[in-house]
Design an enzyme around this catalytic site. Sequence first.
Site, PDB file in Angstrom:
ATOM      1  N   ASP A 164       4.426  -4.206  -7.175  1.00 39.31           N
ATOM      2  CA  ASP A 164       3.756  -3.020  -6.630  1.00 39.31           C
ATOM      3  C   ASP A 164       4.274  -1.739  -7.289  1.00 39.31           C
ATOM      4  OD1 ASP A 164       6.057  -4.017  -5.005  1.00 39.31           O
ATOM      5  OD2 ASP A 164       5.910  -2.044  -4.094  1.00 39.31           O
ATOM      6  N   ASN A 165       5.304  -1.880  -8.118  1.00 44.01           N
ATOM      7  CA  ASN A 165       5.823  -0.722  -8.843  1.00 44.01           C
ATOM      8  C   ASN A 165       5.534  -0.817 -10.340  1.00 44.01           C
ATOM      9  OD1 ASN A 165       6.822   0.410  -6.510  1.00 44.01           O
ATOM     10  ND2 ASN A 165       8.868  -0.453  -6.749  1.00 44.01           N
ATOM     11  N   GLY A 191       6.920   7.402   6.402  1.00 48.24           N
ATOM     12  CA  GLY A 191       6.050   8.075   5.428  1.00 48.24           C
ATOM     13  C   GLY A 191       6.653   9.317   4.795  1.00 48.24           C
ATOM     14  N   GLY A 225       0.821  -1.223   0.000  1.00 49.34           N
ATOM     15  CA  GLY A 225       0.000   0.000   0.000  1.00 49.34           C
ATOM     16  C   GLY A 225       0.845   1.258   0.000  1.00 49.34           C
TER      17      GLY A 225
HETATM   18  P1  AMP Z   1       9.184   1.014  -2.944  1.00 53.28           P
HETATM   19  O1  AMP Z   1      10.111  -0.141  -3.058  1.00 53.28           O
HETATM   20  O2  AMP Z   1       9.858   2.333  -2.720  1.00 53.28           O
HETATM   21  O3  AMP Z   1       8.208   1.085  -4.054  1.00 53.28           O
HETATM   22  O4  AMP Z   1       8.359   0.819  -1.598  1.00 53.28           O
HETATM   23  C1  AMP Z   1       7.769  -0.399  -1.224  1.00 53.28           C
HETATM   24  C2  AMP Z   1       6.747  -0.162  -0.151  1.00 53.28           C
HETATM   25  O5  AMP Z   1       7.330   0.481   0.982  1.00 53.28           O
HETATM   26  C3  AMP Z   1       5.576   0.704  -0.561  1.00 53.28           C
HETATM   27  O6  AMP Z   1       4.437   0.207   0.071  1.00 53.28           O
HETATM   28  C4  AMP Z   1       5.953   2.055  -0.009  1.00 53.28           C
HETATM   29  O7  AMP Z   1       4.843   2.875   0.211  1.00 53.28           O
HETATM   30  C5  AMP Z   1       6.657   1.689   1.267  1.00 53.28           C
HETATM   31  N1  AMP Z   1       7.619   2.706   1.705  1.00 53.28           N
HETATM   32  C6  AMP Z   1       8.798   3.020   1.123  1.00 53.28           C
HETATM   33  N2  AMP Z   1       9.410   4.021   1.789  1.00 53.28           N
HETATM   34  C7  AMP Z   1       8.589   4.361   2.814  1.00 53.28           C
HETATM   35  C8  AMP Z   1       8.647   5.332   3.864  1.00 53.28           C
HETATM   36  N3  AMP Z   1       9.675   6.150   4.022  1.00 53.28           N
HETATM   37  N4  AMP Z   1       7.614   5.373   4.725  1.00 53.28           N
HETATM   38  C9  AMP Z   1       6.559   4.551   4.598  1.00 53.28           C
HETATM   39  N5  AMP Z   1       6.453   3.625   3.652  1.00 53.28           N
HETATM   40  C10 AMP Z   1       7.448   3.525   2.764  1.00 53.28           C
HETATM   41 MG    MG Z   2       6.652   1.607  -4.721  1.00 53.93          MG
END
Ligand code: AMP
Ligand code: MG
Length: 522
Positions: A269-270, A135, A100
């Site tokens: 998820d990306n 976040g 999410g």
């Molecule tokens: P990503 O690999 O950057 O696409 O992130 C994978 C998951 O981790 C996604 O659900 C992001 O929303 C979450 N996420 C990444 N960085 C943060 C952060 N600093 N705070 C909260 N959630 C994060």
């Molecule tokens: Mg992501």
Amino acid sequence: MKLKINNKYSTLLPADPEEANGTRQVTETAFSYMRPTVPSKPELIHFSKETAALIGLTETDAASPAFTAIFSGKDLLEGTRPYAMSYAGHQFGNWAGQLGDGRAIVLTEIDVQNKNYTLQLKGAGPTPYSRRADGMAVLRSSIREHLCSEAMFHLGVPTTRSLSLLLTGDQVLRDVMYDGHAEYEKGAVVCRVAPSFIRFGNFELFASQNDIPNLKKLADFTIEQYYPEIKGDDKTRYAALFEAVANNTRKMIVQWQRVGFVHGVMNTDNMSILGLTIDYGPYGWLEDYNPDWTPNTTDRENRRYRYGNQPQIALWNLYQLANALYPLIEEAAPLETVLQAYQDQYEADYTAMMNEKLGLAASLNDTKELIGLLSQNLLLHETDMTIFFRLLAQIKQADDEELAFKKISDAFYNLEKVSKETKETWLYWFTQYITKLKAEKATDAERAIKMNQVNPKYVLRNYMAQLAIDLAEKGDYSLITEFYELLKKPYDEQEAFSNKWFAKRPDWARQKIGSSMLSCSS
Ligand code: AMP
Ligand code: MG
């Protein structure tokens, strides 16, 4: 600031019944209402005029205090109710369960001349999906996302856009190398714009929960809003949706390969359901041509997301989407047909794309060997991909192989170290290439113009982004503006910038974190 609010996702799909913040597992939920964190001292660093215009905002709007307040999360646009989207995903080949929007919050969806756009802040504080993280986003990764989204758009690569880049005025703690050396960095927030941020993972979430009614709702929503040309009975429509997504994904990957872009975290998820490049994290650009290269330090061992593997990984991700859609179709054959077609069509698209990079007719089907040998040659001695293809346009039908080699030799790092054997191998390739050029009807000048439309002169080299970041950390945003302007016309000569940015990576950037490798810490 006039924006026509038109929330479709949050109107037509199920909201999380729970409205308090705090991380949790959700069911029967496509999104959770969630207000962005109020930043302490928001400050606009940069905005994209093109993306502003896309959603009907003027430069005056962007300069107003209201713009800074809204696109930092300080104030809410009247009549809006922000939310975080729920999705799941496969990360690095493994099922990761619910993920999410952990640090993305949709401000609102809007209507611009009957087209829908979603405005989403990234780095605006915790949501129910933040798991153990904060976040927030730091300035360096926000600069990278802002500049690269716009650069990709101007290169002609399908992508989400970036409207604005702001400082929050808050500090964010990050351990860049995950080695116990955490430091405070400046917090920032970017506003991304896209018709939709739905990912493969949104479908995977409902499928994993065996929530078929909502899976169906999401598929129907995606078709009605984004693939309205798809008609027919249920099974036909869902199979057609999968086919359309596979086609768009394939087209996006071909473009990545054309410009030398490496996403770095191709988790499901990306992966956008619209085939847009989404979530700019530890991405990078090939400088020396190397299919094994990945910018992502987390992936250093397996190199799952290396340049040369991106087409296969997209296919792997499509398999996961096929599994998620299966309960709606209950027949494997239509899905398998699409997956098979992806492979065949990718091969054909790749050849056509490479033909165009070489200045040959896209439809030629006897160039596989020439292209194959070229990929091998590019590995013989460190060769800058962007410079090589750009210089190729200078070769003329009447040139001999020696002259052709000379014309591209600026693309080599340490030219003096190119061995005799390597040069011989290249000369052999150029004889073949020139033979092909001679068979082309176009004149040298006509061909050069066409080649320069597919071989960019300027890309956001890894060290360039790092230079812009280093300056910005000191409060100087001039390079952000310079790169944003430069990369608006990546195919133009822009002579004034040639010496500086049509140049090989400098030696200092070879091993520097941020310039040669990036961690996921952002
Ligand atoms: P990503 O690999 O950057 O696409 O992130 C994978 C998951 O981790 C996604 O659900 C992001 O929303 C979450 N996420 C990444 N960085 C943060 C952060 N600093 N705070 C909260 N959630 C994060
Ligand atoms: Mg992501």
